[in-house]
Design an enzyme around this catalytic site. Structure first.
Site, PDB file in Angstrom:
ATOM      1  CB  THR A 120      10.086 -99.578 -35.004  1.00 41.20           C
ATOM      2  OG1 THR A 120       9.917 -99.861 -36.199  1.00 41.20           O
ATOM      3  CG2 THR A 120       9.900-100.672 -33.878  1.00 41.20           C
ATOM      4  CE1 TYR A 144      14.588-101.267 -34.584  1.00 36.96           C
ATOM      5  CE2 TYR A 144      12.858-101.917 -36.139  1.00 36.96           C
ATOM      6  CZ  TYR A 144      13.561-101.058 -35.514  1.00 36.96           C
ATOM      7  OH  TYR A 144      13.425 -99.611 -35.623  1.00 36.96           O
TER       8      TYR A 144
END
Length: 341
Positions: A120, A144
């Site tokens: 990501t 995250y």
């Protein structure tokens, strides 16, 4: 290209289901591992083996790899909601990092040599460079992003120690649906802007929240590089072929090199749908950088990747078409679950 089986973790989810279609279109045999906590069994095409279980179950992964003669793993399974990771970081480190560690370890032990990982842009945190290259300092601001970066580092170490070939693809914002209408974003809990806007456009939501309007961007709202899911999956196919052909390990951004603001996305959805749904101002969300735009030069130059769907209006239109299809079958249950929100 080799004809060995590809294990797709999280294959019952949004991006994973599109990956399965691409692999089948290319004539590749596929097996799916998914715990169905967020994915849907119906998203896995008929004829594709679906094993329900956890990627952190090393014995199960080993059994699948041996039973299906797996030669490569494409790893999508994981938790992806930034605010949730801030509220419950340990759950994210468990699901995204600890369980990925077990998956990688099992792959090494059973002799699976090729591994494509769903990473990501959140690994960059609030980097000010625009666009962001892969050499931008890594400073995630959310658990995250940190949980994904830890998995990247495990892959790098496993590559050095055990000869595992890997590609870590750093997604920017994924949206849209299969152009042939075979798959789309179908999960019950929507968190991404284009999906939420599509639900508002078809009447499944009373409106849309705009989280923050005072960011240092062109219109005060967050800017993101939205990549069509089909272009993203093509990057995975090329990365897999690169590894199977003996190419070196790769870390690459997946995006278009330009971004759209929240207000611009809302405008595109209103144009596509013809619906002027309400938009409500809301406070900023924790862990949201002002702008994230990719420098995808490495992806293009290393893999020969070419974007085919890099138009915001087209991305939005495909997402809306899929949402309209879902709405007719889900409207009563969805409305009840949302309390007519």
């Amino acid at each position: 290209m080799t004809s060995s089986n590809v294990l797709v973790t999280g294959g019952a989810g949004y991006i994973g289901s599109h990956m399965i279609l691409a692999l089948r279109d290319a004539g590749r045999p596929v097996v799916v591992l998914d715990d169905l906590s967020t994915g849907l069994a119906a998203a896995v095409p008929a004829g594709v083996p679906l094993v329900r279980g956890c990627v952190g179950d090393a014995d199960l992964v080993t059994s699948i790899a041996r039973t299906y003669r797996v030669g490569a793993i494409v790893h999508f399974a994981g938790s992806i909601v930034v605010p949730d990771s801030v509220a419950d970081p340990m759950a994210y480190y468990l699901n995204n990092t600890v369980r990925s560690r077990e998956l990688i370890s099992a792959a090494v032990a059973v002799g699976v040599r090729n591994f494509v990982f769903s990473s990501t842009a959140a690994v960059y945190g609030e980097a000010s460079a625009e666009p962001l290259g892969e050499d931008t300092p890594l400073a995630p601001v959310s658990p995250y992003g940190a949980s994904k970066l830890m998995t990247e580092r495990m892959l790098a170490d496993a590559g050095l120690a055990y000869g595992l070939r890997y590609a870590a693809l750093r997604y920017f914002n994924v949206a849209g649906a299969d152009p042939l209408g075979r798959a789309g974003q179908s999960g019950g809990r929507a968190t991404h802007l284009i999906k939420l806007a599509a639900q508002a456009a078809v009447g499944l939501r009373a409106g849309l929240d705009c989280f923050g309007d005072d960011y240092p961007t062109r219109d005060g709202t967050c800017v993101r590089d939205y990549i069509h899911v089909s272009d993203l999956v093509q990057a995975h196919m090329l990365a897999l072929g690169h590894l199977e052909g003996g190419g070196p390990n790769l870390v690459a951004n997946c995006g278009y090199g330009f971004g759209a603001s929240v207000r611009e996305v809302i405008g595109a959805m209103k144009r596509a749908s013809g619906v002027d749904f309400p938009v409500r101002p809301a406070p900023r969300r924790a862990g949201d950088p002002a702008a994230l735009v990719a420098d995808a030069t490495r992806l293009r130059e290393t893999l020969g990747w070419v974007a085919r769907h890099d138009d915001l209006d087209g991305i939005v239109a495909s997402a809306l078409a899929w949402e309209r299809r879902l709405a007719e079958t889900r409207r009563p249950a969805f409305t009840a679950a949302m309390g007519h929100a």
